[in-house]
Motif scaffolding. Structure first.
Motif, mmCIF file in Angstrom:
data_model
loop_
_atom_site.group_PDB
_atom_site.id
_atom_site.type_symbol
_atom_site.label_atom_id
_atom_site.label_comp_id
_atom_site.label_asym_id
_atom_site.label_seq_id
_atom_site.Cartn_x
_atom_site.Cartn_y
_atom_site.Cartn_z
ATOM 1 N N VAL A 161 0.544 -0.922 0.184
ATOM 2 C CA VAL A 161 0.200 0.521 -0.068
ATOM 3 C C VAL A 161 0.627 1.555 0.042
ATOM 4 N N GLU A 162 1.930 1.642 1.212
ATOM 5 C CA GLU A 162 2.370 2.366 1.067
ATOM 6 C C GLU A 162 3.188 2.422 -0.332
ATOM 7 N N LYS A 163 3.847 2.463 -0.818
ATOM 8 C CA LYS A 163 4.469 2.450 -2.480
ATOM 9 C C LYS A 163 4.226 2.201 -2.836
ATOM 10 N N LEU A 164 2.676 1.899 -3.244
ATOM 11 C CA LEU A 164 1.275 1.922 -4.098
ATOM 12 C C LEU A 164 1.073 3.215 -4.120
ATOM 13 N N LEU A 165 0.550 4.122 -3.479
ATOM 14 C CA LEU A 165 0.065 5.176 -3.137
ATOM 15 C C LEU A 165 1.435 6.697 -3.608
ATOM 16 N N LYS A 166 2.574 5.895 -3.367
ATOM 17 C CA LYS A 166 3.375 7.595 -3.352
ATOM 18 C C LYS A 166 3.800 6.941 -5.077
ATOM 19 N N GLY A 167 3.854 5.492 -5.880
ATOM 20 C CA GLY A 167 4.179 5.649 -6.808
ATOM 21 C C GLY A 167 3.100 5.744 -8.169
#
Length: 273
Positions: A161-167
């Motif tokens: 989730v964290e990386k997805l919302l940044k990416g």
């Protein structure tokens, strides 16, 4: 000017004398001829990125130098050549571009030699912004959206989730820069801009596949997210819906200029239900 100019021939000869075959190939790929860079020169440069003894910074600097030319043809072809190498060259070429603070500084580029020069200058400014955004996205993510695995087991579908919302915003920015090229079929008037459009079209197919995968992942993980993350996820989904129409417009242009329908993906709207 339709053929190679005397300047083109002299420049190529100078590079031959200094023993720089890579620089000579860059020069040959970026002549004043209003045609796409020749395949043999592009293939040579792409292969050169895979050779351990080739100086990547020097190669990139030669391309940047060609992009400072006064002629829209030479500059456009320098960008197209760079784009080919970003897509098909060894990843270390893209890594180097991503490591630089500045790439193409062409926001004020203008070829005043005729109405065609004015028209093409607009697209050069937009295209250079897209290539800069492509390199920036690599710096942000440490991978190229165009190269990663797609589908159920792909990078964007399996991203936490964290990386997805940044990416996703990074991916959206790259897609936006591509869509802002905003060319119409009647403006695809020569082999140079046509070659650029084909590269952009191929990039868009790969970027859209990643975008679709990312949206599916956002929706699948939505009810596991914290409140702030849900807000971000919803905003990402809304932006996705507004870009669908613009992506389909590019695909329609591709069809009108003769790209095979089978090479153009069908757009399906990902539903939150």
């Amino acid at each position: 000017m339709s053929g190679q100019t005397l300047t083109d021939r002299i420049a190529a000869a100078q590079y031959s004398l200094t023993g720089s075959e890579v620089a000579r190939a860059v020069c040959k790929a970026t002549t004043h001829e209003q045609t796409a860079p020749k395949k043999k020169h592009l293939e040579y440069l792409i292969e050169a990125t895979k050779e351990s003894n080739v100086n990547i910074p020097q190669m990139a600097d030669t391309l940047f130098e060609r992009a400072t030319n006064a002629s829209w043809v030479v500059v456009f072809k320098a960008l197209i050549t760079t784009h080919h190498m970003m897509v098909a060259g060894n990843e270390r070429f893209l890594q180097f571009l991503a490591s630089r603070n500045t790439l193409f500084n062409l926001s004020n580029f203008l070829d005043k030699t005729g109405s065609h020069g004015y028209d093409m200058s607009t697209f050069i400014r937009r295209y250079s912004r897209y290539l800069n955004e492509k390199a920036f996205a690599y710096r942000q993510m440490s991978f190229d959206f165009g190269r990663v695995k797609k589908g159920a087991e792909g990078v964007m579908r399996t991203m936490p989730v964290e990386k997805l919302l940044k990416g996703m915003p990074t991916l959206q920015s790259q897609i936006d820069a591509l869509l802002e090229f905003d060319v119409h079929p009647n403006e695809l008037t020569n082999g140079v801009i046509n070659a650029c459009f084909l590269l952009m079209f191929k990039d868009l197919i790969k970027l859209y596949a990643c975008y679709n995968d990312g949206i599916i992942n956002v929706l699948e993980k939505f009810f596991q997210m914290k409140r702030g993350q849900c807000k971000d996820g919803l905003e990402i989904y809304k932006r996705f819906l507004t870009r669908m129409t613009r992506v389909s417009e590019v695909f329609k242009i591709a069809e009108t200029i003769g790209i095979d329908k089978n090479d153009i993906p069908e757009l399906t709207q990902v539903s939150p239900v």
